[in-house]
Design a protein around this motif. Structure first.
Motif, mmCIF file in Angstrom:
data_model
loop_
_atom_site.group_PDB
_atom_site.id
_atom_site.type_symbol
_atom_site.label_atom_id
_atom_site.label_comp_id
_atom_site.label_asym_id
_atom_site.label_seq_id
_atom_site.Cartn_x
_atom_site.Cartn_y
_atom_site.Cartn_z
ATOM 1 N N TRP A 36 0.846 -1.185 0.000
ATOM 2 C CA TRP A 36 0.000 0.000 0.000
ATOM 3 C C TRP A 36 0.881 1.234 0.000
ATOM 4 C CZ3 TRP A 36 -5.451 -0.466 0.256
ATOM 5 C CH2 TRP A 36 -5.904 -1.782 0.425
ATOM 6 N N PRO B 28 -10.888 -2.777 -0.606
ATOM 7 C CA PRO B 28 -10.254 -1.630 -1.278
ATOM 8 C C PRO B 28 -10.723 -0.315 -0.677
ATOM 9 C CG PRO B 28 -12.018 -2.497 -2.635
ATOM 10 C CD PRO B 28 -11.924 -3.406 -1.443
ATOM 11 N N HIS C 14 -12.784 2.637 -5.023
ATOM 12 C CA HIS C 14 -11.798 1.866 -5.769
ATOM 13 C C HIS C 14 -12.241 0.413 -5.878
ATOM 14 C CE1 HIS C 14 -9.504 5.419 -4.622
ATOM 15 N NE2 HIS C 14 -8.566 5.081 -5.503
ATOM 16 N N ARG C 15 -11.594 -0.326 -6.731
ATOM 17 C CA ARG C 15 -11.869 -1.753 -6.897
ATOM 18 C C ARG C 15 -10.559 -2.457 -7.264
ATOM 19 N NH1 ARG C 15 -14.693 -2.372 -12.906
ATOM 20 N NH2 ARG C 15 -13.041 -1.248 -14.051
ATOM 21 N N TRP C 16 -10.555 -3.751 -7.093
ATOM 22 C CA TRP C 16 -9.405 -4.563 -7.503
ATOM 23 C C TRP C 16 -9.569 -4.966 -8.968
ATOM 24 C CZ3 TRP C 16 -5.334 -4.380 -4.606
ATOM 25 C CH2 TRP C 16 -5.439 -4.277 -3.223
ATOM 26 N N MET D 112 -5.227 -1.892 -7.331
ATOM 27 C CA MET D 112 -6.411 -1.148 -6.903
ATOM 28 C C MET D 112 -6.544 0.114 -7.758
ATOM 29 S SD MET D 112 -7.398 0.096 -3.045
ATOM 30 C CE MET D 112 -6.231 1.451 -3.054
#
Length: 746
Positions: free
Chosen positions: A675, A701, A705-707, A743
Motif C-alpha cells: 500500500w 479496497p 476503488h476496486r481490484w 487497486m
C-alpha cells in the motif's frame, strides 16, 4: 611513429641499415656483453662487444644460429664467410675477437635466409689459468638475441598492430620454458600450401617477469597466429609437452586446419585488421558507451545461443539472432539481455568468430544497436572455461588473477559492456586443492578495480555448499556483487511442485517475495565481505536455475501437475515480477509455440512492475513500507506453521473431513499486499499451491476503488484483452495458480 623494440636507420641507399637494435646482457661473472643487430635488405650484421678488466688474454666467440621454433642449431662451412678467420669447430663456429679501445669486438655479416625468424646464440670464450672458460648468463647456458624480430613491449596483452605490417605480441606464461609463436594464413586461396612460420621467444630479451613479448613484421599472406605454451614438470621445470592454442587475449578467432596440424581443426587467433577493414562503425562507436541503468529498474531476459554441437564458428548468425530478438522485444519492458554465446569459450577476450573474421566489429555493431534501443548487454562467462583457458590450478592463482583482471578490463573498455554474469561463480572462491577461501583474492580485486567500478557483476554459483561458510551468506560480495538468488527458485517451486500433503514453509516463501533478507540484509556480527548489506535489487529472481532444465521440462509428463504446467510457470514468473529483486526470465522458460501471446503477457507484467516499482522495490530492507500478509481470508495471516499430524486417520464421511480439507488449502496459500503512503495505490499478489480451487477473500479496497486483474495464471485469457477485468470481493483461484491485482478507480 617509432616501432617498439628497435630503432630505424637511415635509408640513404638500398644497402643502408633499415633497422637497428642494441642489447646489453650480463654474464654469470658480471661481465657486460653488448650486442648490436643491424638489418639491411640483403644481410644482418651482428656486432658483439665485451669489456673485461684484464684485456691481455686472447678471446674468441663461439656462435651458431637457432632456426625457427624448433631451436635446432644451424652451422655449416658456408657460414664461415661471416667474418675473416672464422672456423667451423664441431657444432659451433669460432671467430676471434679483435681489441679496439680496450674492448673485445667482433662483427659478423650473415646473409638473409629463407627463414625470416631465428636466434643468434653465442658464448664468448677466454683462457683462464691455461683453461678455456665460456662466458654465459646466470640462468642459461648461452647468450641469445633474436634475428628478424625484436623485444617489443610487455603491454597491452594480445596482438596489436603498431604500424603497417608491424605487430606487437604479448602473452602471459610464468613457466621457465619459452613459448612459441606460430604465424600462418588460414587459407591458401587455391595457391598451394598455406605459408607458416614459427619462432621461439628468447628468455633473456623477450621476457619481463611472467610476460613474454616481441615485435615483428608479419610476412605477406599471414592473417592468423597461435601460441604453443609448454607444459613443464612441476618439480624439475623441464618441458614435458606443449599444445598449440589460440591467444587468450586475441580479438577474433577462427576454426581451421593449419600447416603441421594434419586433419585436426585448430582454433587460431586472427590478426587485428588494418585501417578501413571492418572499421565502418568507428565514428558511431566513439559516441557509444555503457547505459548505466539503475539495477532496481532492470528486467533481464537470459538467452543461451551456443550451438548444440559446440561449434561457434559460423557466419555471424549469433549476432543477428540477438539483434533480431532485441527488435522483437521492443516495448516488451525488457531492459537488459544476458547472452551466452557471443564470446568464444576457448579464449579470454575473443568474440564468436564469423566467416570473414570480423567478429569484434560485429560485436561492436551489436552493442551499439542494443544501446540505441536502450537495452543493456550482459555477457555470460563460464568460470570453468576461464580456468581451463588460463591453464591454472584455480582462479586465485597469481597468473590466473592477472589474466582474468586484464581480460575483463579489455572486454568492458573495448565493447562497452554493461554487465557480466559469472557462471560457476563458486570457482572464484576456490584455492589450492579445492579449498574454499573465505576472502578470495580475485573476488576482492574485481570489487576494487577502478576500470570495473561501473560494471554490473553478477555471481551465478552452481552449488551454494561450495561457497564460503557453505553459502549461508551467499557469494562473498563486499557489498558490490549482485547474485543469482537460487533460494527464490527452490522455495517458490516447492510451493507449487511439492505434494499437497507435504510441508511447505510459508515463512521461506514470504522471505523470497520480500527480497531474501537472510541473504542480502546486513548482519551485525561478521566480516564486511559477507555481512555488508546489499540492496534487495542485488538479488536476481528466476523461474528456473540457469544451470538446469527449463521449467517446462522439470514437470514430469503424465504426472498430476503436468496439466497445471503453464499455470505454475506463469505463477512463478508473476512471483519474480511481484517480489523485491530483479526479475530474470530465461528465454527457455517462454513458449515458442504461442510466442505472441507469451510476449503480450510478459509485456503486461513488465509494464505493471514499471508502474508500481516504488511500491514493490525498496532501496533497503530497513526502509518503511506498508506490507500486509493475507491468508485465504484477507483478515487473517497465512498459516505460517504446519500443525502436528492427527494421531488417527479420519473415517470416510467424517464431519471433520471437510474442515480439514479447507485447512490444508490454507496451508498452501499465501497473499501479500503493498500500500502506498496515501493508501490510494495498492497491489495484491496471491499464490495458490493447492491442487484444488481456493475461494479467496480479498482485502477491502479504498472507498471508490476496486481490484482489477493484471494477471491470473489460471485464466491467462483475462490478460490477453485490453479491457479491465474487475475482481469480486471473493475470488475463486484455480489450482496451482497466482493472481496479481491492482487497486484502481472504476
Amino acid at each position: 611513429m617509432r616501432l617498439p623494440g628497435f630503432t630505424a636507420g637511415r635509408r640513404a641507399t638500398a644497402s643502408a641499415v633499415e633497422r637497428r637494435h642494441a642489447y646489453q646482457l650480463v654474464g654469470s661473472r658480471n661481465e657486460v656483453v653488448r650486442v648490436c643487430v643491424e638489418e639491411t635488405q640483403a644481410s644482418m650484421a651482428v656486432t658483439v662487444r665485451l669489456r673485461k678488466s684484464n684485456s691481455s688474454g686472447e678471446m674468441s666467440l663461439r656462435w651458431w644460429i637457432l632456426g625457427g621454433a624448433s631451436g635446432e642449431v644451424e652451422v655449416s662451412q658456408g657460414m664461415t664467410g661471416a667474418c675473416e678467420a672464422t672456423k667451423l669447430a664441431g657444432n659451433a663456429l669460432v671467430t676471434p675477437f679483435s681489441l679496439e679501445g680496450g674492448e673485445f669486438v667482433v662483427t659478423l655479416v650473415l646473409p638473409r635466409s629463407e627463414e625470416p625468424f631465428s636466434r643468434f646464440g653465442f658464448n664468448p670464450t677466454y683462457v683462464h689459468s691455461g683453461r678455456p672458460v665460456l662466458s654465459r648468463p646466470r640462468d642459461h647456458s648461452f647468450f641469445g638475441v633474436p634475428l628478424g624480430f625484436y623485444p617489443g613491449t610487455p603491454f597491452p596483452l594480445g596482438a596489436h598492430r603498431v604500424e603497417g605490417d608491424w605487430f606487437n605480441f604479448t602473452l602471459l606464461s610464468d613457466g621457465p620454458v619459452a613459448p612459441k609463436l606460430h604465424l600462418f594464413e588460414t587459407t591458401s586461396g587455391g595457391k598451394g600450401e598455406p605459408c607458416a612460420y614459427e619462432l621461439e621467444l628468447d628468455p633473456t630479451v623477450n621476457r619481463t617477469g611472467g610476460v613474454w613479448h616481441c615485435a615483428l613484421r608479419v610476412p605477406g599472406g599471414v592473417d592468423a597466429y597461435a601460441l604453443s605454451l609448454p607444459e613443464t614438470h612441476p618439480v624439475h621445470g623441464y618441458k614435458v609437452d606443449e599444445e598449440m592454442v589460440a591467444d587468450p587475449f586475441g580479438d577474433d578467432v577462427a576454426h581451421t586446419k593449419v600447416p603441421s596440424g594434419g586433419e585436426k581443426i585448430c582454433t587460431v587467433s586472427l590478426l587485428p585488421r588494418g585501417e578501413g577493414q571492418g572499421e565502418d562503425i568507428e565514428e558511431e562507436w566513439e559516441e557509444d558507451g555503457p547505459l548505466h541503468h539503475t539495477l532496481s529498474k532492470t528486467v533481464v531476459l537470459e538467452m543461451d545461443l551456443r550451438r548444440e554441437d559446440g561449434d561457434q564458428d559460423g557466419d555471424g548468425g549469433v549476432f543477428e539472432a540477438v539483434e533480431t530478438a532485441a527488435v522483437g522485444l521492443e516495448d516488451s519492458g525488457v531492459t537488459a539481455l544476458a547472452v551466452r554465446g557471443l564470446l568464444s569459450e576457448e579464449t579470454l577476450t575473443s568474440v564468436t568468430s564469423v566467416a570473414n573474421g570480423l567478429g569484434s566489429s560485429a560485436m561492436k555493431r551489436l552493442v551499439a544497436s542494443l544501446h540505441r534501443m536502450d537495452l543493456e548487454l550482459f555477457v555470460q562467462l563460464d568460470c570453468l572455461k576461464l580456468q581451463s583457458v588460463a591453464k591454472a590450478p584455480h582462479l586465485n592463482e597469481g597468473k590466473a588473477i592477472q589474466s582474468l583482471k586484464e581480460s575483463l578490463r579489455f572486454l568492458v573498455t573495448e565493447y562497452h559492456l554493461d554487465g557480466i554474469f559469472f557462471l560457476h561463480a563458486e570457482k572464484l572462491t576456490h584455492g589450492d586443492s579445492g579449498v574454499v577461501l573465505d576472502r578470495p583474492p580475485i573476488v576482492e580485486d574485481l570489487c576494487n578495480d577502478p576500470v570495473l567500478q561501473s560494471t554490473k557483476m553478477v555471481a551465478v554459483p552452481f552449488g551454494s555448499h561450495l561457497l564460503p561458510r557453505e553459502g549461508v551468506r551467499g557469494f562473498p560480495h563486499w557489498g558490490r556483487w549482485a547474485e543469482m538468488n537460487s533460494r527464490f527458485v527452490t522455495d517458490m517451486q516447492d510451493l507449487f511442485l511439492q505434494d499437497d500433503r507435504s510441508k511447505v514453509d510459508l515463512t521461506k516463501v514470504s522471505m523470497r517475495l520480500t527480497g531474501s533478507a537472510d541473504l542480502f540484509q546486513r548482519w551485525e556480527n561478521g566480516s564486511y565481505h559477507l555481512f555488508a548489506e546489499r540492496p534487495p535489487c542485488y538479488g536476481l529472481n528466476s523461474v528456473s536455475s540457469m544451470d538446469g532444465l527449463p521449467f517446462s521440462q522439470q514437470v514430469e509428463q503424465g504426472s498430476k501437475k503436468a496439466k497445471f504446467s503453464d499455470s505454475i510457470r506463469w505463477a512463478l514468473i508473476t512471483a519474480a515480477f511481484a517480489s523485491q529483486g530483479v526479475p530474470l526470465i530465461r528465454l527457455l522458460d517462454l513458449s515458442n509455440e504461442n510466442w505472441a501471446e507469451e510476449l503480450a503477457v510478459f509485456s503486461k507484467l513488465a509494464s505493471f512492475r514499471e508502474c508500481y516499482s516504488d511500491l514493490i522495490q525498496q532501496p533497503s530492507f530497513d526502509a518503511p513500507r506498508d506490507l500486509r500478509w493475507h491468508g485465504v481470508d484477507a483478515l487473517a495471516e497465512p498459516k505460517w506453521e504446519m500443525p502436528p499430524p492427527a494421531p488417527l486417520e479420519l473415517p470416510v464421511g467424517s464431519p471433520l473431513e471437510e474442515p480439514l480439507a479447507c485447512q490444508v488449502g490454507e496451508l498452501r496459500y499465501i497473499g501479500m499486499s503493498f500500500w502506498s503512503e496515501s493508501k490510494l495505490d495498492a497491489v495484491y499478489a496471491g499464490f495458490n499451491g493447492n491442487d484444488t480451487d481456493v475461494l479467496v477473500t480479498l482485502p477491502e479496497p479504498q472507498l471508490g476503488h476496486r481490484w482489477v486483474v493484471v494477471l491470473d495464471s489460471g485464466r491467462l485469457e483475462l490478460s490477453l484483452t485490453n479491457e479491465s477485468t474487475a475482481a469480486s470481493p471473493e475470488y475463486l483461484m484455480k489450482p496451482k495458480s497466482s493472481i496479481l491485482l491492482v487497486m484502481q478507480r472504476p
